[in-house]
Design a protein around this motif. Structure first.
Motif, short mmCIF file in Angstrom:
data_model
loop_
_atom_site.label_atom_id
_atom_site.label_comp_id
_atom_site.label_asym_id
_atom_site.label_seq_id
_atom_site.Cartn_x
_atom_site.Cartn_y
_atom_site.Cartn_z
N ILE A 1 1.46 -0.14 -6.17
CA ILE A 1 1.09 0.28 -4.83
C ILE A 1 -0.01 1.33 -4.87
O ILE A 1 -0.98 1.29 -4.08
CB ILE A 1 2.33 0.82 -4.07
N THR A 2 0.11 2.30 -5.80
CA THR A 2 -0.91 3.36 -5.89
C THR A 2 -2.26 2.79 -6.29
O THR A 2 -3.30 3.19 -5.75
CB THR A 2 -0.45 4.43 -6.90
N LYS A 3 -2.27 1.84 -7.23
CA LYS A 3 -3.52 1.19 -7.59
C LYS A 3 -4.12 0.48 -6.38
O LYS A 3 -5.34 0.49 -6.18
CB LYS A 3 -3.28 0.17 -8.70
N ASN A 4 -3.27 -0.16 -5.60
CA ASN A 4 -3.76 -0.84 -4.41
C ASN A 4 -4.40 0.15 -3.44
O ASN A 4 -5.45 -0.12 -2.83
CB ASN A 4 -2.59 -1.57 -3.72
N SER A 5 -3.77 1.34 -3.30
CA SER A 5 -4.33 2.37 -2.42
C SER A 5 -5.66 2.87 -2.95
O SER A 5 -6.61 3.10 -2.19
CB SER A 5 -3.34 3.53 -2.28
N ILE A 6 -5.75 3.06 -4.27
CA ILE A 6 -7.02 3.51 -4.87
C ILE A 6 -8.11 2.46 -4.65
O ILE A 6 -9.26 2.78 -4.36
CB ILE A 6 -6.82 3.79 -6.38
N GLN A 7 -7.71 1.18 -4.77
CA GLN A 7 -8.67 0.09 -4.65
C GLN A 7 -9.37 0.10 -3.30
O GLN A 7 -10.56 -0.17 -3.21
CB GLN A 7 -7.95 -1.25 -4.86
N PHE A 8 -8.62 0.42 -2.22
CA PHE A 8 -9.18 0.33 -0.88
C PHE A 8 -9.43 1.70 -0.24
O PHE A 8 -9.47 1.82 0.98
CB PHE A 8 -8.25 -0.52 0.01
N THR A 9 -9.50 2.72 -1.06
CA THR A 9 -9.79 4.07 -0.56
C THR A 9 -10.96 4.66 -1.34
O THR A 9 -11.04 4.52 -2.57
CB THR A 9 -8.55 4.98 -0.71
N GLU A 10 -11.86 5.33 -0.64
CA GLU A 10 -12.99 5.98 -1.27
C GLU A 10 -13.24 7.32 -0.58
O GLU A 10 -13.20 7.40 0.65
CB GLU A 10 -14.24 5.10 -1.18
N ASN A 11 -13.43 8.37 -1.43
CA ASN A 11 -13.62 9.73 -0.89
C ASN A 11 -12.44 10.14 0.00
O ASN A 11 -12.62 10.71 1.08
CB ASN A 11 -14.93 9.84 -0.10
N GLY A 12 -11.23 9.83 -0.44
CA GLY A 12 -10.05 10.13 0.37
C GLY A 12 -8.91 10.67 -0.46
O GLY A 12 -9.10 11.20 -1.56
N ALA A 13 -7.71 10.51 0.07
CA ALA A 13 -6.51 11.04 -0.60
C ALA A 13 -5.40 10.00 -0.59
O ALA A 13 -5.26 9.23 0.37
CB ALA A 13 -6.04 12.32 0.09
N ILE A 14 -4.61 10.00 -1.67
CA ILE A 14 -3.41 9.16 -1.76
C ILE A 14 -2.22 10.11 -1.90
O ILE A 14 -2.16 10.89 -2.87
CB ILE A 14 -3.47 8.19 -2.96
N ARG A 15 -1.29 10.04 -0.94
CA ARG A 15 -0.13 10.96 -0.93
C ARG A 15 1.12 10.20 -1.38
O ARG A 15 1.45 9.14 -0.83
CB ARG A 15 0.09 11.53 0.46
#
Length: 468
Positions: free
Chosen positions: A369-383
């Motif tokens: 799930i975290t990889k998926n969030s990194i994949q579709f996020t740029e210049n942001g944050a994953i909590r």
């Protein structure tokens, strides 16, 4: 042998009517005969008792009393005879019946003071008669008796008349049954033909057909079940077509993914083998081969994992785990990948939050799930968030990425599906299997997972796992 539905209905109705008529006729005949016989018997016994009482009073001479009763009873077609203990007739009027003959048993009954009552065929008027013999007992001694007979007049005529009307009723009932059978068969046959035609269309591959349904009877319920079945088949067909399309896309993606690293690996190896790569660039070439090899391994492992999970070959070893420590491991492993896209991984969980799960599979779920969030996020944050609520552990992974279109949310769990198929070169979850594996693993833990997303504002994965 084929028997039309209308004939089945008609035969069924006629059989019921005929059987009912026969049973009713027999029962009614028996009832009328018994009733007439009982009434005639009671009448004869009453006359016999009256004659005996008048003879006992002695107000007139016995001959006069007998003559008076004879005129009355003979006019009513009732014959009687008074006899003494020697069965000698005392009637002044000649007895017109057969000779009085009693069996030994009947004679014994009379001597004991018991009356004799029976149906007896005197062959007079060719009809049955009722016979009553009453004993005269004086001071406990048998001194004679009276014999009375009377035909059961009118009983058979009454039964014949009633049977005639019953017969007419049966004819009317048969006519009604025929019309009812014809009408019902037309209605039901038409409904069955519609089902038959719809079934033929379904067998030909048309899953959009519908038939009229109702809850009035079983055929209506069958039609409703048929419509539900066709709807399910239509959904299954659409799902199969969608799966096939995704499979084709997956094969195209895999072919592309395999071709690129294999070409790279082959080129580097050939370059190393033939000393075509300068010494300064050999280390870079080896790293490239290693990187592309890992990509191939990930593809194979993801497919193997998915098939193992679907075939229940994965055994979970559950234990109590500190969620904060797992989050830290996820952060350590993916910090560099997140930094490549200028993302920050933030942990929001207390040390006291526990989760009851298989350690390796829990890490696999959260990493995917975290990889998926990194994949579709740029210049942001994953909590990475976690807390406990009673006997359940809640886990949330929230990002500030591009989000998911509403119509895409349910599709992300499908095998081979990728929300952004243009990103086939992305190194994280690029084969469309990661989230499908995640959902299967969460369900194996008897948990729930769902997604909340708004396009352009980010995505949140919410997991609930039971804590023992």
């Amino acid at each position: 042998m084929k028997v039309k539905y209308i004939y089945q209905q008609f035969i069924s109705h006629i059989s019921i009517i005929v059987v009912a008529f026969l049973i009713l006729s027999l029962l009614f005949t028996h009832y009328v005969e018994t009733l007439v016989y009982k009434n005639k018997t009671e009448e004869l016994i009453a006359y016999g008792d009256n004659i005996w009482r008048d003879l006992q009073r002695g107000s007139e001479r016995p001959e006069q009393i007998i003559n008076q009763y004879a005129r009355v009873l003979f006019s009513r077609d009732i014959q009687f005879s008074v006899f003494d203990q020697n069965v000698q007739l005392l009637n002044p009027i000649r007895w017109r019946g057969p000779a009085i003959e009693f069996t030994e048993k009947e004679w014994r009954m009379l001597n004991e003071g018991q009356p004799i009552v029976m149906k007896y065929d005197l062959k007079r008027y060719d009809e049955a008669v009722t016979l009553v013999a009453l004993p005269f007992i004086d001071k406990g001694k048998f001194i004679g008796g009276i014999l009375l007979t009377s035909p059961i007049s009118g009983a058979r005529e009454m039964i014949a008349e009633i049977n005639k009307y019953l017969f007419y009723t049966v004819l009317i009932a048969l006519a009604v049954a025929f019309l009812q059978s014809w009408l019902l068969s037309r209605i039901h046959v038409n409904r069955i033909k519609k089902l038959q035609e719809a079934t033929s269309l379904v067998s030909a591959g048309d899953y959009t057909v519908k038939v009229p349904s109702s809850d009035f009877d079983e055929i209506g319920e069958l039609a409703e079940d048929f419509n539900r079945m066709v709807s399910k088949l239509d959904e299954s067909k659409a799902e199969i077509e969608s799966l096939e399309n995704r499979r084709r896309q997956f094969m195209a993606d895999v072919s592309h993914e395999l071709r690129t690293p294999l070409t790279t690996i082959s080129g580097v190896i050939e370059g190393l083998k033939n000393d075509m790569i300068p010494e300064a660039k050999k280390e870079r070439g080896i790293k490239l081969v290693s990187k592309e090899t890992k990509r191939l391994i990930r593809l194979v492992n993801e497919n193997l994992d998915y098939d193992k999970i679907r075939s229940n070959q994965v055994q979970l070893i559950k234990e109590d785990i500190e969620l904060f420590e797992v989050f830290e491991i996820i952060k350590d492993q993916l910090d560099m990948q997140a930094a490549e896209r200028n993302n920050t991984i933030i942990i929001e969980a207390d040390d006291s939050v526990m989760v009851h799960a298989d350690y390796d599979r829990l890490v696999q779920i959260l990493i995917n799930i975290t990889k998926n969030s990194i994949q579709f996020t740029e210049n942001g944050a994953i909590r990475l968030k976690g807390w406990m609520d009673g006997h359940r552990t809640h886990i949330e992974i929230e990002d500030t990425g591009i989000g998911i279109q509403p119509e895409e949310i349910e599709k992300i769990w499908h095998r081979f599906y990728k929300a952004d198929i243009s990103r086939t070169s992305n190194p994280f979850g690029e084969f469309g299997l990661g989230l499908s594996i995640v959902k299967q693993l969460v369900q194996m833990h008897e948990g729930k997972i769902h997604v909340e997303s708004e396009h352009g504002k980010g995505t949140k994965f919410v997991i609930e796992l039971p804590f023992r």
